[in-house]
Design a protein around this motif. Structure first.
Motif, PDB file in Angstrom:
ATOM      1  N   CYS A  36       0.815  -1.210   0.000  1.00  0.00           N
ATOM      2  CA  CYS A  36       0.000   0.000   0.000  1.00  0.00           C
ATOM      3  C   CYS A  36       0.853   1.267   0.000  1.00  0.00           C
ATOM      4  O   CYS A  36       0.427   2.310  -0.501  1.00  0.00           O
ATOM      5  CB  CYS A  36      -0.955  -0.001   1.197  1.00  0.00           C
ATOM      6  N   ASP A  37       2.067   1.192   0.555  1.00  0.00           N
ATOM      7  CA  ASP A  37       2.934   2.378   0.612  1.00  0.00           C
ATOM      8  C   ASP A  37       4.052   2.320  -0.430  1.00  0.00           C
ATOM      9  O   ASP A  37       4.941   3.173  -0.431  1.00  0.00           O
ATOM     10  CB  ASP A  37       3.534   2.531   2.004  1.00  0.00           C
ATOM     11  N   MET A  38       4.020   1.316  -1.310  1.00  0.00           N
ATOM     12  CA  MET A  38       5.071   1.170  -2.321  1.00  0.00           C
ATOM     13  C   MET A  38       4.513   1.565  -3.688  1.00  0.00           C
ATOM     14  O   MET A  38       3.932   0.757  -4.411  1.00  0.00           O
ATOM     15  CB  MET A  38       5.592  -0.270  -2.349  1.00  0.00           C
ATOM     16  N   THR A  39       4.681   2.839  -4.018  1.00  0.00           N
ATOM     17  CA  THR A  39       4.227   3.324  -5.315  1.00  0.00           C
ATOM     18  C   THR A  39       5.234   2.925  -6.391  1.00  0.00           C
ATOM     19  O   THR A  39       6.374   2.557  -6.091  1.00  0.00           O
ATOM     20  CB  THR A  39       4.099   4.850  -5.303  1.00  0.00           C
ATOM     21  N   ARG A  40       4.818   3.017  -7.651  1.00  0.00           N
ATOM     22  CA  ARG A  40       5.748   2.698  -8.733  1.00  0.00           C
ATOM     23  C   ARG A  40       6.939   3.653  -8.706  1.00  0.00           C
ATOM     24  O   ARG A  40       8.082   3.246  -8.929  1.00  0.00           O
ATOM     25  CB  ARG A  40       5.042   2.776 -10.088  1.00  0.00           C
ATOM     26  N   GLU A  41       6.687   4.930  -8.422  1.00  0.00           N
ATOM     27  CA  GLU A  41       7.775   5.908  -8.395  1.00  0.00           C
ATOM     28  C   GLU A  41       8.806   5.546  -7.331  1.00  0.00           C
ATOM     29  O   GLU A  41      10.015   5.601  -7.568  1.00  0.00           O
ATOM     30  CB  GLU A  41       7.219   7.306  -8.133  1.00  0.00           C
ATOM     31  N   ARG A  42       8.319   5.130  -6.155  1.00  0.00           N
ATOM     32  CA  ARG A  42       9.240   4.749  -5.088  1.00  0.00           C
ATOM     33  C   ARG A  42      10.006   3.479  -5.463  1.00  0.00           C
ATOM     34  O   ARG A  42      11.206   3.369  -5.208  1.00  0.00           O
ATOM     35  CB  ARG A  42       8.463   4.532  -3.788  1.00  0.00           C
TER      36      ARG A  42
END
Length: 743
Positions: free
Chosen positions: A551-557
């Motif tokens: 949930c806190d792992m975006t593609r950008e990250r």
């Protein structure tokens, strides 16, 4: 005028063939001859030099101060005047040149393995015409020539910063002899165009020196071939006989989008343990096809143990030993060549042929390394079944293809199609046996954390000493489960596979039950695939770098994490290693078609590169060996992502670091089709067990499943973090045993 001949001295590196390809590109009409640094005596090497225009001393593991690491290389810098010729050194080659002329050898403050550096240079001679150069460095040792080596002149350097050691020598030349060398790797895929230009400049300098000193090479002779062998690449593919008899594939296709591969397995008798059964399943992208082998009692099973000079052939209850003429790979190629088939659907990857696995140790043996852990000879190192009847499920279209390579077998094909059509009418749910609550461990034995962390730290010391660029350190976990018998309530190996595929869906799943071994694999990684002849394309897709979704792992990250120097360096090392493996068989037609692309999967983002190659044809010759895939597989094992680079030295180190055999783990599982196509995945996220013979009165009352896990150790690795990473990898399979924690 004949081709210019270059002698390339290989110090058992895993990038040597990349350098050979660069030499051929840089020097028009050249031939490269490769010898190991301990292959010939110094006198034999000096004798051979009369035939060559130049020598290139390649990179390699170890130290120039250790004689066994450099072999005859150290003697090349002290050639008698009558044998003198231009020499170019790379990495270990530069260090040897420097040390033999009085320079001091030191460790870098910060190891550079797969790291990019912008170098500064004097712009003359070796660097003429090179304005800017961004190069790849693979070294933990460096030389200091100023003040201690007056015969050497610095040509280029890198600035690592005051806190990291400052100025580091990147190129040298000898002031009085025709010797030049670079510390970095011009042959790396990430070194810019200056890599090619540096070899071109060396060749110009070499020809100029030879002209000024009236040096002329002696005409090639049989004696020269006896000394140094044939030019690179050494492998000459056998030619396909156009007149050979070929089997014809019989195929029927039905459209059954609700019929899954596991349901077809149940219809085909997967529950009839202990009979042999094989499934290769794609349950996630980029996989697409699932293959079910429809085995018969007479289906041929082939097994082989490393060190044996024979294969064991089994049909039904009959067994026979057959001597190997050369090795298992030659035997398989000859057998497959005799079974070559045509007429299958062109879009279907598998028509029939061998399905099975090769162990990690068979790859170690192919490298010429001593195998320290034999694994008790329980599990064969090669275990394959020759599949004549099969069912292939296209998960994208919902088509199911029933096929046979047995002559006059249309009746079986039609009957099986009718059975599956009937099943398809009621198949609207997932496989019924995927009962994730049935597989419970009665006991388990996990790796010792302190011992594993100690191995990581020992591995890092090898990296600092220049022995390797990265090392994949692994350990085994053992899980005991009550044995399943016909009619018992205990979970079977098929139940376990059903659970594993549910909790860890993967593009390259496998359920391989070929006595005495059962393998359950849910691998995310394809190792090697090749298309059908005559225009074959070989592809490897190494994955180095994985970020789990959350949930806190975006593609950008995820992209920021995967694009870090550490992750890119790990991937780069394996890409350069794989290029070397392919160049060694196929010749110069090898390309990196994708470098460190970020691909999205069901549960993760991964850093994926793609390396492709095709056989190099002589002009006007478009025939090829339809079994070349066996040679490429042999020369590519064990998978570089599971060893490190340079591969041979890394494997030797790992043999001493690890406590037991890897067996199936770190090997490959897949198929080799009767058409010459093949597809193999790396055996990771997997478990396997040994099955005593059902008639054995001393058969065990429990099944012991073996799981392997580990990680690539680099100089930047943190030991605690590496343990945590191994735990995460173990969990992908341990969850199927209801083991949620290593605590």
């Amino acid at each position: 005028m004949g081709a210019s001949k270059v002698l390339l001295v290989d110090s058992y590196d895993s990038f040597t063939h990349n350098l050979a390809a660069l030499i051929v590109e840089a020097i028009p009409s050249s031939e490269v001859y490769i010898i190991h640094n301990d292959q010939l005596s110094s006198s034999e090497v000096i004798e051979s030099l009369q035939y060559f225009s130049a020598v290139v001393v390649g990179p390699g593991p170890g130290s120039p101060e250790i004689s066994s690491d450099v072999g005859i290389v150290k003697d090349l810098w002290h050639l008698p005047q009558s044998s003198l010729l231009p020499i170019f050194g790379v990495c270990l080659g530069l260090q040897s040149l420097a040390v033999e002329n009085g320079a001091n050898l030191k460790r870098l403050e910060v190891v550079k393995h797969g790291q990019l550096s912008r170098i500064q240079h004097d712009g003359d001679g070796l660097f003429e015409g090179i304005v800017d150069a961004e190069v790849v460095r693979y070294h933990s040792l460096h030389v200091q020539a100023a003040g201690s080596a007056p015969k050497l002149q610095e040509l280029a350097w890198a600035d690592d910063g005051a806190e990291n050691g400052g100025r580091v020598v990147m190129a040298l030349k000898h002031r009085f002899r025709p010797f030049w060398a670079v510390q970095y790797h011009p042959e790396s895929v990430r070194t810019d165009g200056s890599g090619l230009q540096i070899l071109q400049n060396f060749w110009s300098l070499a020809r100029r020196w030879s002209s000024d000193h009236a040096r002329v090479e002696v005409d090639w002779s049989e004696g020269a071939t006896a000394l140094v062998g044939q030019p690179w690449p050494h492998h000459s593919p056998c030619r396909t006989q156009a007149s050979q008899q070929r089997s014809v594939v019989t195929t029927t296709t039905i459209h059954a989008p609700h019929l899954t591969a596991p349901q077809i397995c149940e219809i085909s008798g997967v529950h009839n343990s202990p009979t042999d059964f094989v499934l290769l399943e794609s349950r996630a992208q980029p996989g697409r096809y699932s293959i079910i082998a429809c085995l018969q009692p007479t289906s041929l099973k082939v097994s082989h143990h490393v060190g044996d000079d024979f294969v064991l052939l089994r049909r039904s209850k009959h067994s026979a030993f057959e001597r190997l003429g050369s090795d298992i790979w030659t035997w398989l190629a000859a057998f497959s060549r005799a079974k070559y088939a045509v007429g299958g659907l062109p879009n279907i990857p598998f028509w029939g042929g061998f399905i099975g696995y090769f162990s990690y140790e068979i790859g170690v043996h192919s490298l010429g390394c001593k195998i320290r852990h034999q694994g008790g000879h329980k599990h064969p190192d090669a275990s394959l079944v020759f599949v004549e009847r099969s069912i292939v499920v296209d998960t994208m279209t919902g088509d199911v293809h029933i096929q046979s390579i047995i002559p006059n077998d249309a009746g079986w094909v039609a009957a099986t199609a009718l059975t599956l059509r009937t099943a398809a009418n009621i198949a609207d749910a997932e496989v019924s046996t995927a009962k994730c609550d049935r597989v419970h461990a009665s006991s388990f034995m996990l790796p010792d954390k302190a011992a594993y962390i100690n191995k990581v730290n020992l591995a890092k010391e090898h990296l600092y000493a220049g022995e390797s660029y990265e090392l994949c350190v692994t350990a085994r976990t053992r899980v005991a489960v009550p044995k399943s018998y016909p009619g018992s309530s205990c979970a079977s190996s098929w139940d376990l596979y059903s659970t594993v595929r549910s909790v860890n869906p993967a593009p390259y799943g496998a359920y391989v039950r070929i006595h005495p071994t059962t393998l359950v694999s849910s691998s995310p990684e394809r190792f090697l695939s090749c298309s059908r002849p005559p225009y074959q394309k070989f592809q490897l897709r190494p994955i180095k770098g994985t970020v789990r979704k959350g949930c806190d792992m975006t593609r950008e990250r995820a992209e920021n994490i995967l694009n870090s120097p550490k992750e890119i360096a790990e991937n780069l090392m394996i890409v350069d290693l794989i290029r070397h493996d392919l160049y060694g068989v196929l010749g110069k037609d090898v390309k990196v078609t994708k470098f460190c692309g970020i691909e999205e999967y069901q549960t993760v983002w991964q850093l994926v590169s793609v390396i492709e190659g095709s056989p190099h044809f002589a002009q006007g010759d478009q025939t090829c060996d339809n079994q070349l895939g066996w040679e490429v597989l042999k020369r590519s094992l064990p998978p570089g992502i599971m060893t490190g680079a340079p591969k041979k030295r890394s494997v030797e180190i790992l043999q001493n670091l690890e406590d037991d055999a890897r067996n199936l783990y770190s090997g490959v599982v897949g198929y080799h089709c009767v058409s010459g196509a093949a597809d193999w995945s790396v055996v990771i996220r997997s478990c396997f067990k040994y099955d005593p013979h059902p008639d054995d009165p001393d058969g065990y009352d429990k099944d012991e499943w073996v799981l392997g896990a580990g990680g690539a150790i680099t100089a930047l690795s943190d030991a605690e973090a590496e343990w945590d990473e191994m735990e995460v990898k173990l969990q992908s399979v341990l969850r199927a045993f209801k083991l949620e924690s290593l605590a």
